[in-house]
Design a protein around this motif. Structure first.
Motif, mmCIF file in Angstrom:
data_model
loop_
_atom_site.group_PDB
_atom_site.id
_atom_site.type_symbol
_atom_site.label_atom_id
_atom_site.label_comp_id
_atom_site.label_asym_id
_atom_site.label_seq_id
_atom_site.Cartn_x
_atom_site.Cartn_y
_atom_site.Cartn_z
ATOM 1 N N ALA A 1 11.907 2.505 -0.828
ATOM 2 C CA ALA A 1 12.272 3.407 -0.612
ATOM 3 C C ALA A 1 12.530 2.935 -2.213
ATOM 4 O O ALA A 1 13.040 2.502 -2.518
ATOM 5 N N LEU A 2 12.858 4.701 -2.320
ATOM 6 C CA LEU A 2 13.557 4.968 -3.981
ATOM 7 C C LEU A 2 14.806 5.508 -3.543
ATOM 8 O O LEU A 2 15.126 6.370 -2.300
ATOM 9 N N TRP A 3 16.202 4.568 -4.417
ATOM 10 C CA TRP A 3 17.162 5.474 -4.054
ATOM 11 C C TRP A 3 17.213 5.945 -4.970
ATOM 12 O O TRP A 3 17.800 6.003 -5.828
ATOM 13 N N ASP B 1 8.502 10.153 3.882
ATOM 14 C CA ASP B 1 8.266 9.565 5.630
ATOM 15 C C ASP B 1 9.580 8.662 6.282
ATOM 16 O O ASP B 1 9.345 7.803 5.951
ATOM 17 N N ARG B 2 10.364 9.107 6.365
ATOM 18 C CA ARG B 2 11.828 9.214 6.282
ATOM 19 C C ARG B 2 11.608 8.682 7.807
ATOM 20 O O ARG B 2 12.703 8.130 8.101
ATOM 21 N N PRO C 1 11.004 7.388 0.944
ATOM 22 C CA PRO C 1 10.052 5.791 1.624
ATOM 23 C C PRO C 1 8.922 6.029 0.780
ATOM 24 O O PRO C 1 8.736 7.447 0.903
ATOM 25 N N PHE C 2 8.183 5.619 0.445
ATOM 26 C CA PHE C 2 6.730 5.569 -0.805
ATOM 27 C C PHE C 2 5.886 4.523 -0.325
ATOM 28 O O PHE C 2 4.888 4.888 -0.913
ATOM 29 N N GLY D 1 0.896 -1.425 -0.455
ATOM 30 C CA GLY D 1 -0.097 -0.097 0.132
ATOM 31 C C GLY D 1 0.965 1.094 0.151
ATOM 32 O O GLY D 1 1.738 1.343 1.049
ATOM 33 N N LEU D 2 0.452 2.076 -1.097
ATOM 34 C CA LEU D 2 0.875 3.263 -0.753
ATOM 35 C C LEU D 2 0.877 4.151 0.256
ATOM 36 O O LEU D 2 0.149 4.159 1.055
#
Length: 171
Positions: free
Chosen positions: A62-64, A30-31, A50-51, A24-25
């Protein structure tokens, strides 16, 4: 980001965790989970976005920010396990969408991340709608071999992510 905006609109229509098991998105960027479980170092936090929730237990995607590319959808996707472990799982968002269409929750431990589905596993309620959405929006099909996609992502980004992240991890 168009890809996640489209997915958010779809999720708003069908429901959280309704189209891909455990997924779920969440609040984009939000880190707090990263800071609580991995590192509070500002350089570490700045390069991860993070997503989404990856599992019902609290693992997350998370996207890096591996480099200076501006198209966030082309960034590698990593998973952080609720019981430890962090791994590159997709080379970009579209590959993650194909993995999600496999419709099973990712398993994450210290040494590995993988998708396992039993033969008699019941599809998520909106799985068929998600497969249609994926085809209509991106001309993609679900993967029938998640291990191959994971292996490609690991081959391209795994070692560099491990080296980079290990420099920041708290013990």
């Amino acid at each position: 980001m168009p890809e996640l905006n489209l997915l958010k609109a779809f999720q708003d229509e069908v429901g959280y965790e309704a189209y891909a098991d455990g997924f779920g998105l969440d609040d984009f960027g939000d880190r707090s989970g990263l800071a609580a479980g991995w590192s509070k170092d500002p350089d570490f936090l700045a390069r991860l976005t993070p997503f989404a929730r990856a599992t019902g237990g609290g693992s997350f995607y998370a996207l890096w920010h591996v480099d200076s590319r501006t198209d966030l959808a082309t960034l590698p996707v990593v998973v952080f396990g609720d019981e430890g472990g962090q791994h590159v799982v997709a080379r970009n968002l579209r590959e993650l969408f194909q993995l999600l269409a496999y419709d099973t929750e990712i398993s994450v431990d210290w040494d590995d991340a993988y998708y396992y589905r039993t033969e008699d596993q019941t599809p998520s309620d909106a799985h068929a709608q998600f497969v249609t959405w994926l085809a209509e929006n991106f001309a993609l099909s679900p993967t029938d071999n998640p291990d191959a996609l994971l292996a490609q992502a690991q081959s391209e980004f795994g070692d560099s992510f491990t080296v980079w992240s290990n420099a920041y991890l708290t013990t």
